[in-house]
Motif scaffolding. Sequence first.
Motif, PDB file in Angstrom:
ATOM      1  N   LEU A 373       0.827  -1.200   0.000  1.00 38.70           N
ATOM      2  CA  LEU A 373       0.000   0.000   0.000  1.00 38.70           C
ATOM      3  C   LEU A 373       0.862   1.251   0.000  1.00 38.70           C
ATOM      4  N   VAL A 374       0.451   2.245  -0.774  1.00 39.25           N
ATOM      5  CA  VAL A 374       1.017   3.588  -0.670  1.00 39.25           C
ATOM      6  C   VAL A 374       0.137   4.339   0.326  1.00 39.25           C
ATOM      7  N   THR A 375       0.745   4.958   1.344  1.00 40.45           N
ATOM      8  CA  THR A 375      -0.041   5.585   2.416  1.00 40.45           C
ATOM      9  C   THR A 375       0.380   7.033   2.630  1.00 40.45           C
ATOM     10  N   ASP A 376      -0.570   7.810   3.174  1.00 37.08           N
ATOM     11  CA  ASP A 376      -0.273   9.213   3.456  1.00 37.08           C
ATOM     12  C   ASP A 376       0.336   9.345   4.852  1.00 37.08           C
ATOM     13  N   SER A 377       0.498  10.584   5.292  1.00 37.95           N
ATOM     14  CA  SER A 377       1.178  10.841   6.568  1.00 37.95           C
ATOM     15  C   SER A 377       0.407  10.306   7.761  1.00 37.95           C
ATOM     16  N   ARG A 378      -0.891  10.003   7.578  1.00 40.26           N
ATOM     17  CA  ARG A 378      -1.705   9.450   8.676  1.00 40.26           C
ATOM     18  C   ARG A 378      -1.911   7.948   8.526  1.00 40.26           C
ATOM     19  N   GLY A 379      -1.192   7.344   7.579  1.00 39.51           N
ATOM     20  CA  GLY A 379      -1.266   5.912   7.405  1.00 39.51           C
ATOM     21  C   GLY A 379      -2.430   5.432   6.559  1.00 39.51           C
ATOM     22  N   ARG A 380      -3.176   6.331   5.929  1.00 43.10           N
ATOM     23  CA  ARG A 380      -4.330   5.955   5.112  1.00 43.10           C
ATOM     24  C   ARG A 380      -3.896   5.604   3.695  1.00 43.10           C
ATOM     25  N   PRO A 381      -4.475   4.550   3.102  1.00 37.14           N
ATOM     26  CA  PRO A 381      -4.121   4.166   1.725  1.00 37.14           C
ATOM     27  C   PRO A 381      -4.399   5.303   0.746  1.00 37.14           C
ATOM     28  N   VAL A 382      -3.508   5.429  -0.226  1.00 33.17           N
ATOM     29  CA  VAL A 382      -3.606   6.462  -1.254  1.00 33.17           C
ATOM     30  C   VAL A 382      -4.012   5.797  -2.570  1.00 33.17           C
ATOM     31  N   ASN A 383      -4.932   6.447  -3.295  1.00 30.44           N
ATOM     32  CA  ASN A 383      -5.334   5.958  -4.612  1.00 30.44           C
ATOM     33  C   ASN A 383      -4.196   6.217  -5.607  1.00 30.44           C
ATOM     34  N   ARG A 384      -3.567   5.164  -6.064  1.00 32.39           N
ATOM     35  CA  ARG A 384      -2.430   5.311  -6.978  1.00 32.39           C
ATOM     36  C   ARG A 384      -2.832   6.036  -8.265  1.00 32.39           C
ATOM     37  N   GLY A 385      -4.092   5.839  -8.706  1.00 30.03           N
ATOM     38  CA  GLY A 385      -4.535   6.474  -9.941  1.00 30.03           C
ATOM     39  C   GLY A 385      -4.570   7.978  -9.849  1.00 30.03           C
ATOM     40  N   ALA A 386      -4.575   8.506  -8.627  1.00 25.42           N
ATOM     41  CA  ALA A 386      -4.645   9.955  -8.452  1.00 25.42           C
ATOM     42  C   ALA A 386      -3.274  10.593  -8.259  1.00 25.42           C
ATOM     43  N   VAL A 387      -2.226   9.792  -8.371  1.00 25.15           N
ATOM     44  CA  VAL A 387      -0.869  10.293  -8.095  1.00 25.15           C
ATOM     45  C   VAL A 387      -0.023  10.229  -9.363  1.00 25.15           C
ATOM     46  N   ASN A 388       0.651  11.333  -9.661  1.00 29.72           N
ATOM     47  CA  ASN A 388       1.647  11.348 -10.737  1.00 29.72           C
ATOM     48  C   ASN A 388       3.012  11.118 -10.097  1.00 29.72           C
ATOM     49  N   PHE A 389       3.455   9.878 -10.077  1.00 26.41           N
ATOM     50  CA  PHE A 389       4.686   9.533  -9.386  1.00 26.41           C
ATOM     51  C   PHE A 389       5.917  10.158 -10.040  1.00 26.41           C
ATOM     52  N   ARG A 390       5.802  10.531 -11.316  1.00 27.25           N
ATOM     53  CA  ARG A 390       6.955  11.090 -12.023  1.00 27.25           C
ATOM     54  C   ARG A 390       7.309  12.498 -11.537  1.00 27.25           C
ATOM     55  N   GLN A 391       6.391  13.140 -10.833  1.00 31.33           N
ATOM     56  CA  GLN A 391       6.681  14.503 -10.388  1.00 31.33           C
ATOM     57  C   GLN A 391       7.553  14.545  -9.127  1.00 31.33           C
ATOM     58  N   TYR A 392       7.824  13.350  -8.549  1.00 24.22           N
ATOM     59  CA  TYR A 392       8.577  13.307  -7.294  1.00 24.22           C
ATOM     60  C   TYR A 392       9.969  12.717  -7.508  1.00 24.22           C
ATOM     61  N   ASN A 393      10.860  13.079  -6.606  1.00 23.03           N
ATOM     62  CA  ASN A 393      12.171  12.444  -6.567  1.00 23.03           C
ATOM     63  C   ASN A 393      12.394  11.897  -5.154  1.00 23.03           C
ATOM     64  N   ALA A 394      13.569  11.384  -4.913  1.00 25.31           N
ATOM     65  CA  ALA A 394      13.840  10.748  -3.617  1.00 25.31           C
ATOM     66  C   ALA A 394      13.657  11.711  -2.457  1.00 25.31           C
ATOM     67  N   ARG A 395      13.898  12.980  -2.670  1.00 23.90           N
ATOM     68  CA  ARG A 395      13.785  13.956  -1.587  1.00 23.90           C
ATOM     69  C   ARG A 395      12.352  14.435  -1.385  1.00 23.90           C
ATOM     70  N   THR A 396      11.589  14.543  -2.462  1.00 26.07           N
ATOM     71  CA  THR A 396      10.262  15.168  -2.356  1.00 26.07           C
ATOM     72  C   THR A 396       9.113  14.180  -2.241  1.00 26.07           C
ATOM     73  N   PHE A 397       9.365  12.873  -2.416  1.00 27.78           N
ATOM     74  CA  PHE A 397       8.268  11.894  -2.387  1.00 27.78           C
ATOM     75  C   PHE A 397       7.579  11.944  -1.022  1.00 27.78           C
ATOM     76  N   PRO A 398       6.254  12.274  -0.968  1.00 25.43           N
ATOM     77  CA  PRO A 398       5.604  12.567   0.320  1.00 25.43           C
ATOM     78  C   PRO A 398       4.946  11.354   0.987  1.00 25.43           C
TER      79      PRO A 398
END
Length: 535
Positions: A373-398
């Motif tokens: 699972l990809v999760t947010d800062s509160r541990g809740r699952p994140v919808n992968r379809g709503a995320v553009n993973f290419r916009q992040y790098n190792a430092r900025t991936f939230p």
Amino acid sequence: MTPIHYPFARAMALALLVSGLFAAPQPVQAQTTAFKQAVAESVARDEDLASFYRARNFAGLWTGTSDEARLRRNALLTAFANAGNHALPEATYDPDALVARIQSAQTAADKGAMDVEISELYLSYARALQTGILTPGRVIPAIKREVPLRSSLSYLEGIESGNPSAYLASLAPTAPEYARLLREKLRLERLVSVGGWGPTVPGGKLEPGDTGAAVVALRDRLVAMGYLERSATQTYDGAITMAVQAFQEAHGLEVDGIAGESTLDELNVPVTTRLQHVIVAMERERWLNQPRGERHIWVNMTDYSAAIIDNDIVTFQTRSVIGATSSDRQTPEFSDEMEHMVINPSWYVPRSIIVNEYLPALQRNRNAVSHILVTDSRGRPVNRGAVNFRQYNARTFPFSMRQPPSSRNALGLVKFMFPNRYNIYLHDTPAKSLFGRNVRAFSHGCVRLNDPFDFAYALLAKQESDPEGYFQSILRSGNETRVNLEEHVPVHLVYRTAFTNTTGELNFRRDIYGRDARIWNALAGEGVEIRAVEG
């Protein structure tokens, strides 16, 4: 390579000489003042020494004609004469050199400065013998061990107030393993003096039924190493097969009785190299010179094993997998306390794995590693379809990532926690096939166990009447459950290429991370040498 000395006789002769040096008439007041002034000036650079000598009104600890000073000198000279037995640098603690420096001290001021110099040399010896010559983390950063250093004052007060010979003898580690390693060191040094184990065995595979010169060389090598009774056979017979198996067992090899490439490589290691391994193991014992716990967990990385030890007896042992050999995956060395286990654990993916391995995969395919699972800062699952993973790098991936409990979980069905800053723990694994391999360095740093359920039962037996039933009932629930250990258990993650087994037999393992080679080089740089001991 240095020859053996005869430490006791040598030390006694030196002691008589030194006693004569200090048998001068009682100094006049001016000499006393000059002596104390020299002591005060010499200790000014060290607060512990200054505090100790100040409490003595700057009187000498080693010099003078009193019985107490004489006993201290004699005990120290004897200890220095035996320093090489403990694999300490003999040149540093050379009693002949010390006596020569004492002889050169003619004036009261010289003798005052000499008293402090002897104290400094004694402190160096005491620290080296009790807690090691090296600072481990400076040699190898992955050694995170907190060495149990003692204060200078404790050493000075100990030699001042007690029986000096007994006190000096008490400084060496008291663990039985240290005594056994010391015995084996002296045995190997005697072998060095007679040429070691003789000629090496020619390369090429040897197996039962073979005959010829190579088999004779193998036979002779096994006899010299103590694995085979003397024999005139030129055939790879049953006795040689059993001897090869015993050798393989003692060297962590596949026990098949066949002298293949790996077995011959280990057979042909010279005795001087094995002696280096033992000396390094002795230094490592000094770094761990403190109570290990009546019950403790001992993970020897080079042996790929984890054991529960109760009152110096191995009561449970299992195979393990350790960190891979790349520098970023090696398992660190340290000690801590196991506090709890988690049954049906989630795997909270370490940040380094997320950004170095999973983020690039997600950037290529958002549905990669779909079991996590990809999760947010509160541990809740994140919808992968709503995320553009290419916009992040190792430092900025939230985001974080978590694998829920299951039989496919990377941690298996149970993990054993001794919370530490290195995020290292023991755990189950679904990758059971790895335990069948001889070399088992595959993890990201944590230690995987072959028999984690039995390991859990052994730990829980101290607090549960039916440890297996208790564990299995939680396991069947499928719920992630923390189980506290009522008594915390010390855990020691160690790295020993030389160690003894329960019967005292010396074992060797390969230096999988190359750490012991670096430690030996550092010890050699401090003056530790391979000796040849006669007799």
